[in-house]
Scaffold this motif. Structure first.
Motif, PDB file in Angstrom:
ATOM      1  N   VAL A  69       0.848  -1.193   0.000  1.00  0.00           N
ATOM      2  CA  VAL A  69       0.000   0.000   0.000  1.00  0.00           C
ATOM      3  C   VAL A  69       0.882   1.240   0.000  1.00  0.00           C
ATOM      4  CG1 VAL A  69      -1.719   1.317   1.306  1.00  0.00           C
ATOM      5  CG2 VAL A  69      -1.907  -1.181   1.164  1.00  0.00           C
ATOM      6  N   GLU A  70       1.869   1.259   0.877  1.00  0.00           N
ATOM      7  CA  GLU A  70       2.775   2.403   0.945  1.00  0.00           C
ATOM      8  C   GLU A  70       3.522   2.585  -0.381  1.00  0.00           C
ATOM      9  OE1 GLU A  70       6.585   4.085   3.486  1.00  0.00           O
ATOM     10  OE2 GLU A  70       5.283   2.576   4.408  1.00  0.00           O
ATOM     11  N   SER A  71       3.976   1.495  -0.966  1.00  0.00           N
ATOM     12  CA  SER A  71       4.680   1.580  -2.258  1.00  0.00           C
ATOM     13  C   SER A  71       3.773   2.145  -3.340  1.00  0.00           C
ATOM     14  CB  SER A  71       5.173   0.197  -2.687  1.00  0.00           C
ATOM     15  OG  SER A  71       6.173  -0.257  -1.818  1.00  0.00           O
ATOM     16  N   ALA A  72       2.516   1.718  -3.358  1.00  0.00           N
ATOM     17  CA  ALA A  72       1.565   2.220  -4.359  1.00  0.00           C
ATOM     18  C   ALA A  72       1.277   3.699  -4.147  1.00  0.00           C
ATOM     19  CB  ALA A  72       0.267   1.402  -4.311  1.00  0.00           C
ATOM     20  N   ILE A  73       1.153   4.119  -2.896  1.00  0.00           N
ATOM     21  CA  ILE A  73       0.923   5.540  -2.597  1.00  0.00           C
ATOM     22  C   ILE A  73       2.108   6.369  -3.095  1.00  0.00           C
ATOM     23  CG2 ILE A  73       0.737   7.252  -0.738  1.00  0.00           C
ATOM     24  CD1 ILE A  73      -0.819   5.091   0.877  1.00  0.00           C
ATOM     25  N   ARG A  74       3.312   5.900  -2.807  1.00  0.00           N
ATOM     26  CA  ARG A  74       4.515   6.626  -3.226  1.00  0.00           C
ATOM     27  C   ARG A  74       4.666   6.644  -4.750  1.00  0.00           C
ATOM     28  NH1 ARG A  74       7.242   8.183   1.047  1.00  0.00           N
ATOM     29  NH2 ARG A  74       6.943   7.106   3.019  1.00  0.00           N
ATOM     30  N   ALA A  75       4.383   5.526  -5.401  1.00  0.00           N
ATOM     31  CA  ALA A  75       4.465   5.472  -6.871  1.00  0.00           C
ATOM     32  C   ALA A  75       3.442   6.419  -7.491  1.00  0.00           C
ATOM     33  CB  ALA A  75       4.236   4.042  -7.360  1.00  0.00           C
ATOM     34  N   ASN A  76       2.257   6.466  -6.907  1.00  0.00           N
ATOM     35  CA  ASN A  76       1.209   7.359  -7.390  1.00  0.00           C
ATOM     36  C   ASN A  76       1.660   8.815  -7.262  1.00  0.00           C
ATOM     37  OD1 ASN A  76      -1.259   8.191  -8.343  1.00  0.00           O
ATOM     38  ND2 ASN A  76      -2.431   7.512  -6.573  1.00  0.00           N
ATOM     39  N   ALA A  77       2.269   9.165  -6.139  1.00  0.00           N
ATOM     40  CA  ALA A  77       2.753  10.529  -5.921  1.00  0.00           C
ATOM     41  C   ALA A  77       3.861  10.870  -6.921  1.00  0.00           C
ATOM     42  CB  ALA A  77       3.265  10.690  -4.490  1.00  0.00           C
ATOM     43  N   GLU A  78       4.740   9.918  -7.182  1.00  0.00           N
ATOM     44  CA  GLU A  78       5.838  10.155  -8.131  1.00  0.00           C
ATOM     45  C   GLU A  78       5.306  10.346  -9.558  1.00  0.00           C
ATOM     46  OE1 GLU A  78       9.408  11.188  -9.201  1.00  0.00           O
ATOM     47  OE2 GLU A  78       8.948  10.675  -7.131  1.00  0.00           O
ATOM     48  N   ASP A  79       4.348   9.527  -9.949  1.00  0.00           N
ATOM     49  CA  ASP A  79       3.749   9.676 -11.284  1.00  0.00           C
ATOM     50  C   ASP A  79       3.026  11.016 -11.408  1.00  0.00           C
ATOM     51  OD1 ASP A  79       4.745   7.244 -12.078  1.00  0.00           O
ATOM     52  OD2 ASP A  79       2.841   6.166 -11.896  1.00  0.00           O
ATOM     53  N   ARG A  80       2.379  11.443 -10.333  1.00  0.00           N
ATOM     54  CA  ARG A  80       1.696  12.743 -10.347  1.00  0.00           C
ATOM     55  C   ARG A  80       2.712  13.866 -10.532  1.00  0.00           C
ATOM     56  NH1 ARG A  80       0.207  16.887  -6.932  1.00  0.00           N
ATOM     57  NH2 ARG A  80      -1.811  17.803  -7.424  1.00  0.00           N
ATOM     58  N   ARG A  81       3.844  13.773  -9.817  1.00  0.00           N
ATOM     59  CA  ARG A  81       4.901  14.778  -9.976  1.00  0.00           C
ATOM     60  C   ARG A  81       5.389  14.843 -11.412  1.00  0.00           C
ATOM     61  NH1 ARG A  81       8.233  12.492  -5.469  1.00  0.00           N
ATOM     62  NH2 ARG A  81       6.558  12.482  -3.993  1.00  0.00           N
ATOM     63  N   ALA A  82       5.536  13.674 -12.037  1.00  0.00           N
ATOM     64  CA  ALA A  82       6.013  13.636 -13.427  1.00  0.00           C
ATOM     65  C   ALA A  82       5.000  14.277 -14.364  1.00  0.00           C
ATOM     66  CB  ALA A  82       6.295  12.194 -13.841  1.00  0.00           C
ATOM     67  N   ARG A  83       3.703  14.021 -14.132  1.00  0.00           N
ATOM     68  CA  ARG A  83       2.660  14.633 -14.977  1.00  0.00           C
ATOM     69  C   ARG A  83       2.657  16.152 -14.815  1.00  0.00           C
ATOM     70  NH1 ARG A  83      -0.405  10.363 -12.973  1.00  0.00           N
ATOM     71  NH2 ARG A  83      -1.551  11.735 -11.597  1.00  0.00           N
ATOM     72  N   ILE A  84       2.801  16.617 -13.583  1.00  0.00           N
ATOM     73  CA  ILE A  84       2.807  18.060 -13.321  1.00  0.00           C
ATOM     74  C   ILE A  84       4.034  18.704 -13.959  1.00  0.00           C
ATOM     75  CG2 ILE A  84       3.074  19.796 -11.495  1.00  0.00           C
ATOM     76  CD1 ILE A  84       1.204  18.025  -9.786  1.00  0.00           C
ATOM     77  N   ALA A  85       5.182  18.039 -13.863  1.00  0.00           N
ATOM     78  CA  ALA A  85       6.400  18.586 -14.478  1.00  0.00           C
ATOM     79  C   ALA A  85       6.228  18.705 -15.990  1.00  0.00           C
ATOM     80  CB  ALA A  85       7.597  17.698 -14.147  1.00  0.00           C
ATOM     81  N   LYS A  86       5.573  17.730 -16.591  1.00  0.00           N
ATOM     82  CA  LYS A  86       5.334  17.771 -18.040  1.00  0.00           C
ATOM     83  C   LYS A  86       4.405  18.934 -18.395  1.00  0.00           C
ATOM     84  CE  LYS A  86       4.139  14.749 -21.881  1.00  0.00           C
ATOM     85  NZ  LYS A  86       3.681  13.408 -22.261  1.00  0.00           N
ATOM     86  N   ILE A  87       3.393  19.145 -17.599  1.00  0.00           N
ATOM     87  CA  ILE A  87       2.472  20.266 -17.827  1.00  0.00           C
ATOM     88  C   ILE A  87       3.215  21.588 -17.657  1.00  0.00           C
ATOM     89  CG2 ILE A  87       0.475  21.497 -16.857  1.00  0.00           C
ATOM     90  CD1 ILE A  87      -0.681  18.677 -16.197  1.00  0.00           C
ATOM     91  N   GLN A  88       4.032  21.699 -16.619  1.00  0.00           N
ATOM     92  CA  GLN A  88       4.787  22.932 -16.392  1.00  0.00           C
ATOM     93  C   GLN A  88       5.717  23.227 -17.564  1.00  0.00           C
ATOM     94  OE1 GLN A  88       6.399  22.025 -12.429  1.00  0.00           O
ATOM     95  NE2 GLN A  88       5.547  23.990 -11.804  1.00  0.00           N
ATOM     96  N   GLU A  89       6.321  22.179 -18.095  1.00  0.00           N
ATOM     97  CA  GLU A  89       7.212  22.362 -19.235  1.00  0.00           C
ATOM     98  C   GLU A  89       6.438  22.915 -20.429  1.00  0.00           C
ATOM     99  OE1 GLU A  89       9.457  19.420 -22.316  1.00  0.00           O
ATOM    100  OE2 GLU A  89       9.630  18.930 -20.189  1.00  0.00           O
ATOM    101  N   THR A  90       5.267  22.353 -20.683  1.00  0.00           N
ATOM    102  CA  THR A  90       4.434  22.809 -21.799  1.00  0.00           C
ATOM    103  C   THR A  90       3.978  24.248 -21.578  1.00  0.00           C
ATOM    104  OG1 THR A  90       3.657  20.560 -22.156  1.00  0.00           O
ATOM    105  CG2 THR A  90       2.341  22.307 -23.123  1.00  0.00           C
ATOM    106  N   VAL A  91       3.528  24.543 -20.375  1.00  0.00           N
ATOM    107  CA  VAL A  91       3.070  25.896 -20.062  1.00  0.00           C
ATOM    108  C   VAL A  91       4.239  26.876 -20.138  1.00  0.00           C
ATOM    109  CG1 VAL A  91       2.156  27.371 -18.223  1.00  0.00           C
ATOM    110  CG2 VAL A  91       1.101  25.160 -18.683  1.00  0.00           C
ATOM    111  N   GLY A  92       5.398  26.452 -19.676  1.00  0.00           N
ATOM    112  CA  GLY A  92       6.576  27.309 -19.725  1.00  0.00           C
ATOM    113  C   GLY A  92       6.964  27.678 -21.145  1.00  0.00           C
ATOM    114  N   ARG A  93       6.872  26.713 -22.058  1.00  0.00           N
ATOM    115  CA  ARG A  93       7.187  27.004 -23.459  1.00  0.00           C
ATOM    116  C   ARG A  93       6.169  27.962 -24.054  1.00  0.00           C
ATOM    117  NH1 ARG A  93       8.128  21.178 -24.103  1.00  0.00           N
ATOM    118  NH2 ARG A  93       6.023  21.133 -24.923  1.00  0.00           N
TER     119      ARG A  93
END
Length: 175
Positions: A69-93
């Motif tokens: 459960v803890e591993s899934a929570i952490r993986a979910n948080a990491e994937d969310r960070r990656a999605r947000i970083a991708k959005i920020q990159e697009t918005v930044g451009r």
């Protein structure tokens, strides 16, 4: 016990809010709010994991079911960070382009494809999270399930408040 959960949850979100506010006050561009840095995000994830575990008050047998459960929570948080970083990159451009240029250069098909991929990733993450929770959830007592539900309701309510504040901030930046 419910009081402890509420107090702990409130402390968690107050801490998260203060971290977020400190970050946003350092923002260089009002149109693109800064996100928490990786260290703050990891700290927040640690706090969330600890809060859920403390609220559930797992028995020794249930503790054995907690690591996935803890591993899934952490993986979910990491994937969310990656999605947000991708959005920020697009918005930044796109931040350097004028609105006219943005409208002229938009590609609705590419947007739909990107959105579909992001939703598919979120769906897969939620499936993994539910799969990880299933064995543990089956062993929870009625009291533990009530605490979990109360915690979920509080988190969802707080998240909707954050979304409302961000929408209002976005509207202010647009005007």
């Amino acid at each position: 016990m419910l009081k402890t959960v509420v107090i702990g949850t409130t402390a968690l979100f107050l801490a998260a809010s203060s971290i977020a506010n400190a970050q946003s006050s350092q923002t260089s561009s009002p149109a693109i709010p800064e996100r928490l840095n990786a260290t703050d995000q990891n700290t927040l994830t640690d706090m969330r994991v600890d809060l859920v575990k403390a609220a559930l008050q797992l028995t020794p047998d249930q503790e054995k079911l907690w690591p996935p459960v803890e591993s899934a929570i952490r993986a979910n948080a990491e994937d969310r960070r990656a999605r947000i970083a991708k959005i920020q990159e697009t918005v930044g451009r796109a931040a350097n382009d004028s609105r006219v240029e943005l409208m002229r250069n938009r590609d609705p098909i590419a947007f739909l494809q990107q959105r579909s991929q992001a939703l598919a990733q979120r769906s897969a993450d939620l499936d993994k999270l539910a799969e990880a929770w299933q064995p543990l959830y089956g062993t929870l007592s009625q009291e533990q399930r009530r605490r979990m539900a109360a915690l979920a309701i509080f988190v969802i309510h707080d998240m909707s408040n954050v979304v409302d504040r961000r929408r209002a901030q976005f509207q202010e930046n647009e005007d």
